[in-house]
Design a protein around this motif. Structure first.
Motif, PDB file in Angstrom:
ATOM      1  N   UNK A  85       0.852  -1.187   0.000  1.00 11.59           N
ATOM      2  CA  UNK A  85       0.000   0.000   0.000  1.00 11.59           C
ATOM      3  C   UNK A  85       0.891   1.240   0.000  1.00 11.59           C
ATOM      4  N   UNK A  86       0.715   2.068  -1.017  1.00 11.08           N
ATOM      5  CA  UNK A  86       1.448   3.324  -1.095  1.00 11.08           C
ATOM      6  C   UNK A  86       0.429   4.460  -1.074  1.00 11.08           C
ATOM      7  N   UNK A  87       0.865   5.611  -0.608  1.00 13.31           N
ATOM      8  CA  UNK A  87      -0.111   6.695  -0.487  1.00 13.31           C
ATOM      9  C   UNK A  87       0.427   8.052  -0.878  1.00 13.31           C
ATOM     10  N   UNK A  88      -0.453   8.867  -1.415  1.00 11.04           N
ATOM     11  CA  UNK A  88      -0.181  10.307  -1.520  1.00 11.04           C
ATOM     12  C   UNK A  88       0.009  10.878  -2.913  1.00 11.04           C
TER      13      UNK A  88
ATOM     14  N   UNK B 167       3.606   2.815   2.515  1.00 11.23           N
ATOM     15  CA  UNK B 167       3.083   2.933   3.879  1.00 11.23           C
ATOM     16  C   UNK B 167       3.046   1.549   4.535  1.00 11.23           C
ATOM     17  N   UNK B 168       2.454   0.587   3.813  1.00 12.23           N
ATOM     18  CA  UNK B 168       2.376  -0.775   4.339  1.00 12.23           C
ATOM     19  C   UNK B 168       3.041  -1.706   3.324  1.00 12.23           C
TER      20      UNK B 168
ATOM     21  N   UNK C 103     -10.933  -1.189   7.068  1.00 15.41           N
ATOM     22  CA  UNK C 103     -10.702  -0.513   8.349  1.00 15.41           C
ATOM     23  C   UNK C 103      -9.575   0.499   8.229  1.00 15.41           C
ATOM     24  N   UNK C 104      -8.563   0.119   7.467  1.00 19.58           N
ATOM     25  CA  UNK C 104      -7.430   1.024   7.247  1.00 19.58           C
ATOM     26  C   UNK C 104      -7.907   2.302   6.549  1.00 19.58           C
ATOM     27  N   UNK C 105      -8.706   2.142   5.504  1.00 19.56           N
ATOM     28  CA  UNK C 105      -9.208   3.317   4.785  1.00 19.56           C
ATOM     29  C   UNK C 105     -10.010   4.223   5.710  1.00 19.56           C
TER      30      UNK C 105
ATOM     31  N   UNK D 168       7.161   2.256  12.158  1.00 25.21           N
ATOM     32  CA  UNK D 168       8.178   2.670  11.188  1.00 25.21           C
ATOM     33  C   UNK D 168       8.933   1.456  10.668  1.00 25.21           C
ATOM     34  N   UNK D 169       9.155   1.405   9.359  1.00 26.84           N
ATOM     35  CA  UNK D 169       9.823   0.256   8.744  1.00 26.84           C
ATOM     36  C   UNK D 169      10.792   0.737   7.666  1.00 26.84           C
TER      37      UNK D 169
END
Lengths: 356, 409, 82
Positions: free
Chosen positions: B298-301, B316-317, B331-333, B370-371
């Motif tokens: 999952x990437x965002x932005x 992000x994930x 749930x994440x959304x 954080x990863x």
């Protein structure tokens, strides 16, 4: 006649009902595919079943008459099954090999253009332009048509080191994925917008307008109950016009297009990249934008003759260096290619290792 | 019907590429609105500027999205385009159609609209170009009663879209078509009733080829990937070599992690070092395929340049499994939207809000640790926040080390 | 609070902002919820019901969506007044 009863929040129809039986049967069980020609490919399932795809170009703006003609073809050869691609091509889904040559013949006879698969140039992602957009600084469809007429052989037959994705955006809002294309054309304004103070009073919210400016060029003009724009700071993005239409930015003699290159969206070999500015300005020259078309064709040809197999335009440039790209293409390097918006510190060179 | 003289745009009917002008004229043959759209466009080409106005109070009762108001400044000269609103219909996943379905769309559109379409718009919807305000409710009743609903527009969840996925691709790591259908159904309210600070786009790609450009064009990019080894069919590798592929230069030396080797007989992959870029698999699809656990990153932005520059989506994930009913993703959304709702200013995309508020604040709010997979490189400046909790944790670790006599970095 | 009364409060909230500020759904939900001490979800439900019958409507302008009191023109188009 009474209207049928409206229904709300039903969502789109389920996709599965539109799929040909061969897909329904082999859903999620495809083994491999082969590109047969730039306009045809075959997908082979683990079961051994095959599905042939014939791809044709579309101008994206389609009349219902043409959609019905597409339906005629699909009914004749595909049991009525077809799909569109994310880049607006039409794909006829042929389940029976004996229909493959006949559908190609039929499409050719009707004037449809087959191609766009594999290492060439496929359809262009673009925006509405003068055809239907309020903030257009050029006509996207007209540029696409002019450009693809000139590059047509790369759609239909001629091959390149890798695929080359073109896009056109009719303003910097960029409703298409222009910012990550191999070559993209983006229409630009070049003059500070003009504020209609009378209309501003009734139509615009002052804080919203001031906040809309990325370069803080807008300040209040209390005497006029309006705003003023600092010409030393304005970069003509047009965001103030979006939030407040009485701020007019269009200017027929000054609006034009810029060309950005070297972007990609997939992760193959190298990470996705933004396209970068190489040609800052070409005047709008409808109906066929000859200089824009010539510039794009020139970049395509230099790429075609210099890149290694499988290298995308941006990967080729990164290997040879931007200074070499400007030398090979003969494109004049200008101040506009040096970032003075927000990314200067990331884009300036910080080593003495470059090429002459 | 008025006949327009259109010498400029007529020039766009010549040449091999299919002509949009021809399409507009075709539609204009029996339709006053499209006929005037042709004349209107010629005018734009003559003066080198557009005349469309935007916005306003058009829509269907109860919805705030799906209809985009469009008016011409030249309504008197071209009455057919005085109103020329757009209707967005939510496309089926993967853009699959039957001719019957398309004919139904066309029949209604010819009756109440311009007969002009975009197949499809940038977000993925079926775009019906040009109708009048007083036809909107009728159009909606006609389409919705036949199973077609409106897509998104304005400050709402935009119509989710996806690649062809398992429908016709061997590389899809999850069912993109089903996921997008499922999310679209789940979030009908968010799609039709603008409740966000700004637009929010979801795009689902089955693999890193990203045929739907999710990494560049969606606030929430779902990109398929896997965790197991790449399986190699050595016989097929030899077949590629026989057919003229130079395995060394085209595959092995183009691998970004240099995790492959080839001795002329056998292709080897050090799978632990593979970053799953899809180059080798896409070039040798008969010989190579992923195995093991499937899911997505999952990437965002990501967004276009307005306002402070374009963004590509950030990881992000790194890995999430995607199987119906996709509860974890939904749930994440919802968590993401809640955070955006609390922190976003009007017209701020989520990527911009994350930049302003800081990635830490965002990750903590949605419960993601954080990863190192999230970053290209760690920060290079020494300016950072320490919470009291951070320092207490570091001190506790040191106390523990004193006890055990062993450092843990 | 009865739904009808809450809806009147929502309407008044929108009327007060008319011509001054474009209200988003969120502004109304948060604003009325705080003002009347009513759970946000109740405000949302009441507001949606008003939108469904045309007492309020969604609008779009300045690049963003908002909720407004409908004009006569809108109500006439929707067949809600003659």
């Amino acid at each position: 006649m009474a209207l049928p009863q409206r229904r709300t929040d039903i969502g789109p129809p389920h996709y599965r009902q539109f799929m040909p039986p061969v897909i329904d049967k082999n859903y999620g069980k495809w083994k491999y595919h082969e590109v047969l020609t730039p306009g045809t490919m075959v997908h082979v399932a683990e079961s051994g079943d095959k599905l042939w795809t014939v791809r044709v170009a579309s101008p994206r703006i389609l009349s219902t008459a043409t959609i019905r003609e597409i339906c005629d073809v699909a009914e004749k050869f595909c049991g009525g099954h077809l799909r569109f691609t994310t880049r607006n091509n039409v794909e006829f889904l042929v389940s029976d090999e004996k229909n493959l040559e006949p559908i190609k013949k039929d499409l050719a006879a009707r004037g449809f253009k087959m191609g766009g698969i594999g290492y060439g140039i496929t359809n262009v992602v673009h925006t509405q332009g003068w055809v239907h957009c309020h903030s257009a600084a050029t006509d996207a469809s007209g540029i696409v048509k002019s450009m693809m007429d000139e590059l047509f052989e790369y759609f239909e037959s001629k091959r390149l080191p890798n695929k080359l994705r073109l896009a056109v955006a009719c303003c910097v809002n960029m409703c298409g994925a222009v910012h990550c294309s191999d070559i993209a054309i983006v229409a630009v304004h070049t003059k500070v917008p003009v504020v209609d103070d009378e209309k501003f009073k009734n139509m615009c919210e002052l804080p919203t307008v001031i906040g809309s400016c990325p370069t803080r060029a807008i300040s209040p003009d209390p005497a006029k109950k309006s705003v003023k724009i600092n010409p030393d700071k304005c970069m003509y993005c047009g965001n103030c016009f979006t939030v407040c239409p009485p701020i007019s930015i269009k200017n027929p003699e000054r609006d034009g297009v810029a060309i950005v290159v070297g972007g990609k969206i997939n992760s193959l070999r190298s990470n996705p990249k933004f396209s970068k500015l190489v040609i800052p300005y070409i005047s709008n020259e409808p109906p066929r934008w000859p200089k824009v078309v010539a510039a794009v064709k020139h970049i395509v040809e230099v790429y075609a003759s210099h890149a290694r197999k499988h290298e995308r335009l941006g990967e080729w440039i990164e290997r040879i260096g931007w200074e070499r790209f400007f030398a090979l293409t003969g494109i004049e390097f200008t101040f506009q290619s040096i970032d003075d918006f927000t990314f200067m510190r990331d884009t300036m060179r910080t080593a003495s290792t470059f090429k002459w | 019907m008025k006949k327009y003289n259109t010498p400029l745009i007529d020039q766009l009917e010549k040449g091999p590429w299919p002509s949009f002008v021809t399409e507009m004229k075709k539609a204009g043959k029996n339709n006053e609105m499209s006929n005037d759209a042709v004349g209107h466009l010629e005018k734009c080409y003559t003066t080198k500027m557009g005349y469309w106005k935007h916005g306003g109070i058009v829509g269907v009762l109860g919805y705030g999205g799906g209809i985009i108001g469009r008016y011409s400044e030249l309504g008197e000269e071209f009455p057919g385009v005085a109103h020329f609103h757009t209707v967005r219909l939510n496309q089926p996943s993967g853009f699959f159609y039957t001719s019957k379905a398309l004919r139904e769309i066309c029949d209604i559109w010819d009756k109440y609209g311009s007969g002009l379409t975009n197949m499809h718009g940038s977000t993925g919807d079926i775009v019906l170009l040009g109708t009048k305000t007083d036809a909107l409710e009728t159009i909606f009743a006609e389409y919705s009663s036949r199973g077609w609903d409106l897509g998104g527009s304005g400050s709402d969840l935009r119509t989710p879209s996806c690649c062809v996925g398992p429908g016709r691709c061997e590389w899809s790591n999850y069912d993109t078509l089903d996921l997008v259908y499922n999310l679209t159904q789940e979030f009908q309210d968010e799609l039709h009733r603008p409740m966000f600070s700004y637009k929010f786009k979801i795009k689902a790609a089955g693999c890193a080829c990203d045929c739907v450009a999710s990494i560049a064009r969606s606030d929430f990019s779902i990109i398929g990937t896997w965790k197991g080894d790449i399986l190699i069919d050595q016989k097929e590798v030899q077949n590629y070599a026989k057919k003229g592929m130079n395995i060394m230069s085209e595959i092995v030396s183009m691998c970004p992690t240099q995790c492959m080797s080839y001795d002329g007989k056998e292709l080897k992959i050090d799978n632990a070092e593979c970053s799953r870029c899809m180059h080798c698999i896409s070039k040798m699809t008969k010989a190579l395929k992923p195995s093991g656990e499937r899911g997505a990153t999952i990437c965002m932005g990501s967004k276009a340049p307005i306002v402070v520059g374009s963004l590509l989506s950030w990881v992000i994930i790194p890995f999430i499994k995607l199987e119906p009913p996709y509860t974890e993703l939904k749930e994440l959304l919802r968590k993401i939207w809640d955070w955006w709702d609390d922190n976003g200013k009007p017209r701020e995309r989520i990527g911009e809000v994350i930049e302003v508020k800081g990635m830490r604040s965002f990750l903590e709010a949605i419960g993601v640790p954080p990863l190192p997979q999230q970053i290209k490189e760690p920060r290079k400046d020494p300016f950072m926040f320490y919470t009291e909790g951070d320092i207490a944790a570091y001190k506790a670790k040191e106390a523990e080390e004193k006890k055990t006599g062993k450092y843990r970095f | 609070m009865e739904t009808a009364e809450l809806q009147d409060k929502i309407f008044a909230f929108c009327e007060a902002a008319k011509g001054k500020k474009k209200l988003k759904e969120k502004d109304i939900i948060k604003g009325v919820s705080a003002e009347q001490n009513v759970p946000p979800d109740d405000v949302k439900k009441a507001m949606r019901a008003m939108i469904d019958v045309g007492r309020l409507m969604y609008s779009y302008g300045g690049g963003a969506s908002s909720v407004e009191i409908p004009s006569e023109e809108y109500l006439r188009e929707k067949g809600l007044i003659k």
